[in-house]
Design a protein around this motif. Sequence first.
Motif, PDB file in Angstrom:
ATOM      1  N   GLY A   4       0.796  -1.385  -0.235  1.00 31.73           N
ATOM      2  CA  GLY A   4       0.385  -0.170   0.081  1.00 31.73           C
ATOM      3  C   GLY A   4       0.583   1.423  -0.028  1.00 31.73           C
ATOM      4  N   TYR A   5       1.950   1.392  -0.269  1.00 29.25           N
ATOM      5  CA  TYR A   5       3.097   2.093  -0.232  1.00 29.25           C
ATOM      6  C   TYR A   5       3.209   2.632  -1.352  1.00 29.25           C
ATOM      7  CZ  TYR A   5       4.409   1.347   4.777  1.00 29.25           C
ATOM      8  OH  TYR A   5       3.995   1.474   6.625  1.00 29.25           O
ATOM      9  N   ARG A   6       2.863   3.629  -1.810  1.00 24.08           N
ATOM     10  CA  ARG A   6       3.626   4.235  -2.908  1.00 24.08           C
ATOM     11  C   ARG A   6       4.941   5.137  -2.816  1.00 24.08           C
ATOM     12  NH1 ARG A   6       2.591  10.167  -2.786  1.00 24.08           N
ATOM     13  NH2 ARG A   6       0.731  10.923  -0.806  1.00 24.08           N
ATOM     14  N   ARG A   7       4.706   5.627  -3.893  1.00 22.63           N
ATOM     15  CA  ARG A   7       6.120   6.389  -4.378  1.00 22.63           C
ATOM     16  C   ARG A   7       5.700   7.469  -5.083  1.00 22.63           C
ATOM     17  NH1 ARG A   7      10.203   3.238  -8.567  1.00 22.63           N
ATOM     18  NH2 ARG A   7      11.878   4.407  -7.768  1.00 22.63           N
ATOM     19  N   THR A   8       6.805   8.444  -4.488  1.00 21.55           N
ATOM     20  CA  THR A   8       5.928   9.967  -4.690  1.00 21.55           C
ATOM     21  C   THR A   8       7.036  10.783  -5.447  1.00 21.55           C
ATOM     22  OG1 THR A   8       7.558  10.376  -3.118  1.00 21.55           O
ATOM     23  CG2 THR A   8       5.385   9.992  -2.125  1.00 21.55           C
ATOM     24  N   GLY A   9       8.107  10.198  -6.147  1.00 22.82           N
ATOM     25  CA  GLY A   9       8.989  10.769  -6.523  1.00 22.82           C
ATOM     26  C   GLY A   9      10.178  12.079  -5.996  1.00 22.82           C
TER      27      GLY A   9
END
Length: 180
Positions: free
Chosen positions: A145-150
């Motif tokens: 459930g983690y998302r990359r933020t850039g």
Amino acid sequence: MESAATDPLTYRDATDADVDELVALIESAYRGDASRAGWTTEADLLDGQRTDPQGVLEVIRTPDSRLLTVERDGRMVACCQLERRGEQAYFGMFAVSPALQGGGLGRAVIEEAERQVRESWGAREMHMTVITAREELIAWYERRGYRRTGRTSPFPYGDERFGIPRRPDLRFELLVKELG
């Protein structure tokens, strides 16, 4: 009789007396030949140490910071740093014994860490930083459930407390999960 894989886990905050065992666990998960038994090794990216006794003590003794230890049958098998940052919590220094990786222990630890920061601190998000070259590890976090933020930050080249880079392009990326 229960197998070792199903024995219950015990979670507790680390104390100063745990420092040597924690350093050994963290080093075994990330550096050197022992780390190659698991899939979280950084041995191809970094030489040198992952942490040291002073770094572990700092996490234990810093206000609004905890080093959560995970034990099975009285033996330390995993750990993670939890740090309160307002409505967010930071997740770091995550280590699972290499011999136990791939069996769901890491997933159980991260779920418990998320539950604890949500219930104890009211955290709405969990933040972490991961070396961008660790694509397999980032994909594992994304499945949780983690998302990359850039949003990236430089690796601390020249500070051997964090290891000796084997390549010149290392950066950290911020990953975020809403805790609901």
